[in-house]
Write an enzyme that holds these catalytic residues in place. Sequence first.
Site, PDB file in Angstrom:
ATOM      1  N   ARG A  50       0.840  -1.208   0.000  1.00  0.00           N
ATOM      2  CA  ARG A  50       0.000   0.000   0.000  1.00  0.00           C
ATOM      3  C   ARG A  50       0.873   1.256   0.000  1.00  0.00           C
ATOM      4  O   ARG A  50       0.554   2.255  -0.658  1.00  0.00           O
ATOM      5  CB  ARG A  50      -0.949  -0.013   1.206  1.00  0.00           C
ATOM      6  CG  ARG A  50      -1.928   1.140   1.193  1.00  0.00           C
ATOM      7  CD  ARG A  50      -3.008   0.998   2.242  1.00  0.00           C
ATOM      8  NE  ARG A  50      -2.468   1.088   3.590  1.00  0.00           N
ATOM      9  CZ  ARG A  50      -3.169   0.842   4.704  1.00  0.00           C
ATOM     10  NH1 ARG A  50      -4.429   0.466   4.621  1.00  0.00           N
ATOM     11  NH2 ARG A  50      -2.605   0.954   5.883  1.00  0.00           N
ATOM     12  N   ARG A 100      11.161  26.375  -0.889  1.00  0.00           N
ATOM     13  CA  ARG A 100       9.707  26.271  -0.971  1.00  0.00           C
ATOM     14  C   ARG A 100       9.129  26.804  -2.280  1.00  0.00           C
ATOM     15  O   ARG A 100       9.252  27.990  -2.592  1.00  0.00           O
ATOM     16  CB  ARG A 100       9.068  27.020   0.209  1.00  0.00           C
ATOM     17  CG  ARG A 100       7.565  26.817   0.280  1.00  0.00           C
ATOM     18  CD  ARG A 100       6.928  27.625   1.395  1.00  0.00           C
ATOM     19  NE  ARG A 100       5.510  27.351   1.492  1.00  0.00           N
ATOM     20  CZ  ARG A 100       4.570  27.872   0.686  1.00  0.00           C
ATOM     21  NH1 ARG A 100       4.935  28.709  -0.272  1.00  0.00           N
ATOM     22  NH2 ARG A 100       3.308  27.552   0.834  1.00  0.00           N
ATOM     23  N   HIS A 102       5.592  25.403  -4.961  1.00  0.00           N
ATOM     24  CA  HIS A 102       4.574  24.364  -5.032  1.00  0.00           C
ATOM     25  C   HIS A 102       4.943  23.218  -5.954  1.00  0.00           C
ATOM     26  O   HIS A 102       4.655  22.072  -5.662  1.00  0.00           O
ATOM     27  CB  HIS A 102       3.223  24.965  -5.425  1.00  0.00           C
ATOM     28  CG  HIS A 102       2.577  25.720  -4.306  1.00  0.00           C
ATOM     29  ND1 HIS A 102       3.096  26.900  -3.833  1.00  0.00           N
ATOM     30  CD2 HIS A 102       1.496  25.441  -3.547  1.00  0.00           C
ATOM     31  CE1 HIS A 102       2.347  27.332  -2.830  1.00  0.00           C
ATOM     32  NE2 HIS A 102       1.367  26.453  -2.642  1.00  0.00           N
ATOM     33  N   GLU A 179     -15.964   6.425   6.260  1.00  0.00           N
ATOM     34  CA  GLU A 179     -15.074   5.681   7.173  1.00  0.00           C
ATOM     35  C   GLU A 179     -14.755   6.579   8.361  1.00  0.00           C
ATOM     36  O   GLU A 179     -15.166   7.744   8.407  1.00  0.00           O
ATOM     37  CB  GLU A 179     -13.784   5.282   6.446  1.00  0.00           C
ATOM     38  CG  GLU A 179     -12.965   6.480   5.992  1.00  0.00           C
ATOM     39  CD  GLU A 179     -11.628   6.120   5.355  1.00  0.00           C
ATOM     40  OE1 GLU A 179     -11.113   5.010   5.567  1.00  0.00           O
ATOM     41  OE2 GLU A 179     -11.091   6.999   4.651  1.00  0.00           O
ATOM     42  N   LEU A 203      -9.823   4.746   2.632  1.00  0.00           N
ATOM     43  CA  LEU A 203      -8.535   4.052   2.578  1.00  0.00           C
ATOM     44  C   LEU A 203      -8.805   2.547   2.436  1.00  0.00           C
ATOM     45  O   LEU A 203      -9.667   2.009   3.151  1.00  0.00           O
ATOM     46  CB  LEU A 203      -7.754   4.306   3.874  1.00  0.00           C
ATOM     47  CG  LEU A 203      -6.337   3.734   3.836  1.00  0.00           C
ATOM     48  CD1 LEU A 203      -5.412   4.664   3.057  1.00  0.00           C
ATOM     49  CD2 LEU A 203      -5.789   3.524   5.241  1.00  0.00           C
TER      50      LEU A 203
HETATM   51  N1  PDD Z   1      -5.031   4.427  10.306  1.00  0.00           N
HETATM   52  N2  PDD Z   1      -9.095   4.609   7.303  1.00  0.00           N
HETATM   53  C1  PDD Z   1      -8.239   5.580   7.647  1.00  0.00           C
HETATM   54  C2  PDD Z   1      -8.568   6.990   7.285  1.00  0.00           C
HETATM   55  C3  PDD Z   1      -7.048   5.262   8.341  1.00  0.00           C
HETATM   56  O1  PDD Z   1      -6.177   6.229   8.663  1.00  0.00           O
HETATM   57  C4  PDD Z   1      -6.781   3.912   8.683  1.00  0.00           C
HETATM   58  C5  PDD Z   1      -5.518   3.510   9.389  1.00  0.00           C
HETATM   59  C6  PDD Z   1      -7.729   2.925   8.322  1.00  0.00           C
HETATM   60  C7  PDD Z   1      -7.525   1.474   8.642  1.00  0.00           C
HETATM   61  O2  PDD Z   1      -6.512   0.910   7.838  1.00  0.00           O
HETATM   62  P1  PDD Z   1      -5.656  -0.340   8.335  1.00  0.00           P
HETATM   63  O3  PDD Z   1      -6.618  -1.427   8.649  1.00  0.00           O
HETATM   64  O4  PDD Z   1      -4.797  -0.669   7.162  1.00  0.00           O
HETATM   65  O5  PDD Z   1      -4.877   0.115   9.562  1.00  0.00           O
HETATM   66  C8  PDD Z   1      -8.857   3.317   7.623  1.00  0.00           C
HETATM   67  C9  PDD Z   1      -3.743   4.239  10.917  1.00  0.00           C
HETATM   68  C10 PDD Z   1      -3.668   3.083  11.824  1.00  0.00           C
HETATM   69  C11 PDD Z   1      -3.331   5.566  11.574  1.00  0.00           C
HETATM   70  O6  PDD Z   1      -3.470   6.591  10.917  1.00  0.00           O
HETATM   71  O7  PDD Z   1      -2.878   5.562  12.702  1.00  0.00           O
END
Ligand code: PDD
Length: 284
Positions: A50, A100, A102, A179, A203
Site C-alpha cells: 500500500r 519552498r 509548489h 469511514e 482508505l
Molecule cells: N489508520 N481509514 C483511515 C482513514 C485510516 O487512517 C486507517 C488507518 C484505516 C484502517 O486501515 P488499516 O486497517 O490498514 O490500519 C482506515 C492508521 C492506523 C493511523 O493513521 O494511525
Amino acid sequence: MIAYFNGQFLPREEIRVSPDDRGFLFADGVYEVIRAYGGKPFKMSEHLKRLARSLKEIRIDFPEVEKLAAVGEKLIAVNNLGEGEYATIYIQITRGAASRKHTFPDEPVPPTVYVAASPGISQRAKIEKGVKIILVPDIRWTRCDIKSVSLLPNVLANQQAKEKGAEEAVFVRNGKITEGSHTNFFMIFDGQVRTHPLNTHILPGITRDIIRDLCRDFKIPFREKLVSEKDLPKAEEMFLSGTSMEVTPVIQVDDWKVGQGTPGSVTVRLREAYKKMLDDFRKS
Ligand code: PDD
C-alpha cells in the site's frame, strides 16, 4: 529509542528534519502504521504494498520500499520491543527538502525516509466493551485512498470526537457513511455486513481486507454498499476496524444506542476470530 532516518539508525532525539522538508511545508508525503505482535510485524508486506502504491500515486520515486521490512524488524530488536504485547512501527516518506515552491523540486532531491518503533498502546478495554462514535461531515479531499500525511480533517474530527466523549468520528459524504478518522467502518443490516466500496473516498484498509476474508470463511454475508446516514439507525450492529483498533464494536452513535447498547453477536464473532488470528500469528 533508536529510529531510522535517511539510511541511518540514530537515537530519536538526534534526528533533525530540515525546515525545508516538503513534508513539513506541504504535508507532501505518505505514511504507514504497522503493528508487531510478539515482536513480529503483522501484514508487513501488505502495508508496504500500500505504501508503494501511495508513493506512486503522488509521484515520489522510492524503489526501495521492500527494504523497509528489515528496517522495521531491526528497530523492534534494537529497542527491545519484542517482549511486549505489541509494538507499533511508523513509516513516513516525504518528497524531501528543497526551497519552498509548489511544484516538485527542479533538481531531484532524495525523499526523506523516517521509520520509528514504539510500544503499542493497549486498546483492549475499548475492544471488549465497545465505543461511542460521532458522525461528522467528510471535509477531506477526494483521494482518501492515498495514505497521505495531510491529516488535518482527520485530526479535527478525532479531536471533536474526544471532546464529545467518543472514541472515533465517522465521516459522512453526500449523505453516505464513508469511514472513520483512522478506521474503516462496518454496519450490519439483517445479518449482512456492509461497508463502503473501495474507491477514492476511503482508505483500502488492511484490516478491512481481513474482515472480508473472515466473513467469507464464516459464511457471514458481506457486501460493499453505500449506506445513507438516515438508514444508520436501522443497523443492528456496527464496528470499526484498523491496525490499532483491530475490530472494535460501536455501541453508541452521537446520543443514541446501537441495538441493545452492547457489542452485537456478529461483531463479537469477527472480533474473536481476529483476536485468535493474532494469537496464532504471535505464536507462529
Ligand atoms: N489508520 N481509514 C483511515 C482513514 C485510516 O487512517 C486507517 C488507518 C484505516 C484502517 O486501515 P488499516 O486497517 O490498514 O490500519 C482506515 C492508521 C492506523 C493511523 O493513521 O494511525
